[in-house]
Write a protein that holds these residues in place. Structure first.
Motif, mmCIF file in Angstrom:
data_model
loop_
_atom_site.group_PDB
_atom_site.id
_atom_site.type_symbol
_atom_site.label_atom_id
_atom_site.label_comp_id
_atom_site.label_asym_id
_atom_site.label_seq_id
_atom_site.Cartn_x
_atom_site.Cartn_y
_atom_site.Cartn_z
ATOM 1 N N GLY A 91 57.089 65.040 47.404
ATOM 2 C CA GLY A 91 56.719 66.289 46.380
ATOM 3 C C GLY A 91 57.289 67.591 46.879
ATOM 4 O O GLY A 91 57.216 68.412 46.294
ATOM 5 N N GLU A 92 57.967 67.500 47.984
ATOM 6 C CA GLU A 92 58.396 68.832 48.820
ATOM 7 C C GLU A 92 59.932 69.075 48.141
ATOM 8 O O GLU A 92 60.843 67.946 48.455
ATOM 9 C CB GLU A 92 58.307 69.080 50.045
ATOM 10 C CG GLU A 92 58.797 70.290 50.715
ATOM 11 C CD GLU A 92 58.179 70.583 52.124
ATOM 12 O OE1 GLU A 92 58.486 71.740 52.484
ATOM 13 O OE2 GLU A 92 57.453 69.804 52.568
ATOM 14 N N GLU A 93 60.212 70.280 47.617
ATOM 15 C CA GLU A 93 61.793 70.419 47.291
ATOM 16 C C GLU A 93 62.424 70.787 48.634
ATOM 17 O O GLU A 93 62.031 71.448 49.347
ATOM 18 C CB GLU A 93 61.781 71.654 46.468
ATOM 19 C CG GLU A 93 61.284 71.592 45.112
ATOM 20 C CD GLU A 93 61.119 72.831 44.066
ATOM 21 O OE1 GLU A 93 62.357 72.710 43.283
ATOM 22 O OE2 GLU A 93 60.603 73.746 44.386
ATOM 23 N N VAL A 94 63.606 70.229 48.662
ATOM 24 C CA VAL A 94 64.581 70.397 49.803
ATOM 25 C C VAL A 94 65.959 70.688 49.555
ATOM 26 O O VAL A 94 66.340 70.119 48.412
ATOM 27 C CB VAL A 94 64.378 68.971 50.641
ATOM 28 C CG1 VAL A 94 63.122 69.079 51.364
ATOM 29 C CG2 VAL A 94 65.037 67.899 50.041
ATOM 30 N N TYR A 95 66.848 71.262 50.184
ATOM 31 C CA TYR A 95 68.120 71.205 49.979
ATOM 32 C C TYR A 95 68.778 70.227 50.978
ATOM 33 O O TYR A 95 68.116 69.815 52.130
ATOM 34 C CB TYR A 95 68.842 72.632 50.689
ATOM 35 C CG TYR A 95 68.391 73.964 49.664
ATOM 36 C CD1 TYR A 95 68.860 73.670 48.412
ATOM 37 C CD2 TYR A 95 67.651 74.997 50.243
ATOM 38 C CE1 TYR A 95 68.478 74.863 47.584
ATOM 39 C CE2 TYR A 95 67.231 75.709 49.347
ATOM 40 C CZ TYR A 95 67.739 76.033 48.462
ATOM 41 O OH TYR A 95 67.334 77.129 47.424
ATOM 42 N N VAL A 96 69.912 69.622 50.604
ATOM 43 C CA VAL A 96 70.560 68.417 51.371
ATOM 44 C C VAL A 96 71.860 69.080 51.822
ATOM 45 O O VAL A 96 72.556 69.520 51.252
ATOM 46 C CB VAL A 96 70.730 67.406 50.314
ATOM 47 C CG1 VAL A 96 71.516 66.158 51.168
ATOM 48 C CG2 VAL A 96 69.478 67.076 49.542
ATOM 49 N N PHE A 97 71.998 68.683 53.075
ATOM 50 C CA PHE A 97 73.150 69.256 53.915
ATOM 51 C C PHE A 97 73.893 67.806 54.593
ATOM 52 O O PHE A 97 73.164 66.945 55.134
ATOM 53 C CB PHE A 97 72.850 70.399 55.098
ATOM 54 C CG PHE A 97 72.307 71.476 54.474
ATOM 55 C CD1 PHE A 97 73.408 72.485 54.035
ATOM 56 C CD2 PHE A 97 70.826 71.621 54.411
ATOM 57 C CE1 PHE A 97 72.950 73.863 53.571
ATOM 58 C CE2 PHE A 97 70.649 72.864 53.516
ATOM 59 C CZ PHE A 97 71.216 74.027 53.399
ATOM 60 N N GLU A 98 75.292 67.929 54.505
ATOM 61 C CA GLU A 98 75.563 66.857 55.382
ATOM 62 C C GLU A 98 76.747 67.334 56.540
ATOM 63 O O GLU A 98 77.363 68.324 56.071
ATOM 64 C CB GLU A 98 76.642 66.100 54.292
ATOM 65 C CG GLU A 98 75.648 65.273 53.079
ATOM 66 C CD GLU A 98 76.422 64.491 52.477
ATOM 67 O OE1 GLU A 98 77.636 64.524 52.351
ATOM 68 O OE2 GLU A 98 75.851 63.667 51.539
ATOM 69 N N ASP A 99 76.698 66.676 57.350
ATOM 70 C CA ASP A 99 77.659 66.917 58.559
ATOM 71 C C ASP A 99 78.057 65.806 59.081
ATOM 72 O O ASP A 99 77.271 64.985 59.956
ATOM 73 C CB ASP A 99 76.928 67.740 59.719
ATOM 74 C CG ASP A 99 77.890 68.277 60.678
ATOM 75 O OD1 ASP A 99 79.000 68.901 60.585
ATOM 76 O OD2 ASP A 99 77.736 67.969 61.907
ATOM 77 N N ASP A 100 79.399 65.185 58.955
ATOM 78 C CA ASP A 100 79.898 64.152 59.571
ATOM 79 C C ASP A 100 78.838 62.839 58.889
ATOM 80 O O ASP A 100 78.770 62.771 57.550
ATOM 81 C CB ASP A 100 80.036 64.012 61.052
ATOM 82 C CG ASP A 100 80.962 64.907 61.417
ATOM 83 O OD1 ASP A 100 82.085 65.269 60.710
ATOM 84 O OD2 ASP A 100 80.966 65.487 62.412
ATOM 85 N N ALA A 101 78.285 62.053 59.897
ATOM 86 C CA ALA A 101 77.536 60.899 59.414
ATOM 87 C C ALA A 101 75.937 61.424 59.142
ATOM 88 O O ALA A 101 74.949 60.503 58.928
ATOM 89 C CB ALA A 101 77.533 59.822 60.440
ATOM 90 N N GLU A 102 75.593 62.465 59.496
ATOM 91 C CA GLU A 102 74.291 62.878 59.340
ATOM 92 C C GLU A 102 73.871 63.727 58.327
ATOM 93 O O GLU A 102 74.623 64.619 57.654
ATOM 94 C CB GLU A 102 73.991 63.806 60.619
ATOM 95 C CG GLU A 102 72.555 64.267 60.972
ATOM 96 C CD GLU A 102 72.228 65.126 61.990
ATOM 97 O OE1 GLU A 102 71.043 65.548 62.196
ATOM 98 O OE2 GLU A 102 73.016 65.429 62.774
ATOM 99 N N THR A 103 72.750 63.428 57.548
ATOM 100 C CA THR A 103 72.118 63.952 56.437
ATOM 101 C C THR A 103 70.964 64.690 56.899
ATOM 102 O O THR A 103 70.050 64.033 57.491
ATOM 103 C CB THR A 103 71.881 63.175 54.914
ATOM 104 O OG1 THR A 103 73.167 62.550 54.945
ATOM 105 C CG2 THR A 103 71.465 63.999 54.056
ATOM 106 N N ILE A 104 70.619 65.918 56.435
ATOM 107 C CA ILE A 104 69.588 66.622 57.007
ATOM 108 C C ILE A 104 69.059 67.396 55.561
ATOM 109 O O ILE A 104 69.657 68.065 54.807
ATOM 110 C CB ILE A 104 69.810 67.701 58.175
ATOM 111 C CG1 ILE A 104 68.409 68.308 58.474
ATOM 112 C CG2 ILE A 104 70.714 68.970 57.589
ATOM 113 C CD1 ILE A 104 68.574 68.760 59.723
#
Length: 217
Positions: free
Chosen positions: A167-180
């Motif tokens: 239920g919490e809104e998040v931004y999605v970032f990617e760096d190589d094989a990692e998603t945060i």
């Protein structure tokens, strides 16, 4: 993304640390653990993103073009994570960080619980109540870096989307094989994912000092 999650080598330590610790307690089935594990009172994560480890990611669309990792992300010197590792060496665990000190608790599937402490620049390993000082760099025992300040190579990364986790809104970032996934409201990281691991962050600014158990004194 922060060069803090993907490069940790906690499981690589098991081959030597677990065997060494078990050698001293193979005839002892007991543990001096009081049952709390030390994580209940140390995390104290109400209102700081706790309880998301079982929550699914639900994509909600593209991110605004001007959102970069360096602009949105926020950190504290105290936080906690829940760890789930899949693949050839499945394991689960937790890590609590407080102002540079940490406690890691990791359990391989079918194996003993391994605790690792980094306190005041010293490293301790505790297996089945057998605690020993370890001469290696304390950072070798932490699964997530105790300092999560992003390095210059990732601060300009733009968000690739938006989602919700629990239920919490998040931004999605990617760096190589990692998603945060970073909270839209607070800027705190909520989750980091790679192919074989998931790390859920919580208790930002809400942990208590890390102390060694009696058997390590």
């Amino acid at each position: 993304m922060t060069d803090g999650v993907s490069r940790r080598r906690t499981l690589a330590l098991f081959g030597t640390t677990t065997a060494a610790a078990l050698a001293g307690c193979s005839d002892d089935d007991s543990s001096d653990d009081d049952g709390s594990g030390g994580f209940g009172p140390q995390t104290g994560g109400e209102g700081n993103g706790g309880g998301t480890d079982d929550a699914e990611v639900e994509d909600t669309g593209p991110a605004p073009e001007d959102v970069t990792y360096g602009d949105i992300v926020a950190f504290e010197s105290s936080f906690a994570v829940d760890i789930e590792i899949t693949g050839e060496m499945p394991a689960t665990g937790t890590q609590v960080v407080h102002e540079g000190d940490y406690r890691v608790e990791i359990e391989e599937e079918g194996g003993p619980v391994v605790e690792m402490y980094g306190i005041d620049g010293e490293h301790y390993i505790n297996v089945m109540g057998n605690c020993e000082f370890d001469s290696r760099d304390p950072e070798d025992g932490s699964y997530v870096d105790t300092d999560l300040e992003p390095d210059s190579s990732v601060v300009s990364n733009q968000a690739v989307g938006t989602a919700t986790i629990g239920g919490e809104e998040v931004y999605v970032f990617e760096d190589d094989a990692e998603t945060i996934y970073v909270s839209v409201d607070t800027g705190y990281p909520i989750r980091s994912e790679t192919e074989n691991q998931q790390v859920d962050f919580h208790s930002w600014g809400a942990t208590q000092p890390i102390t060694l158990p009696d058997e390590c004194d």
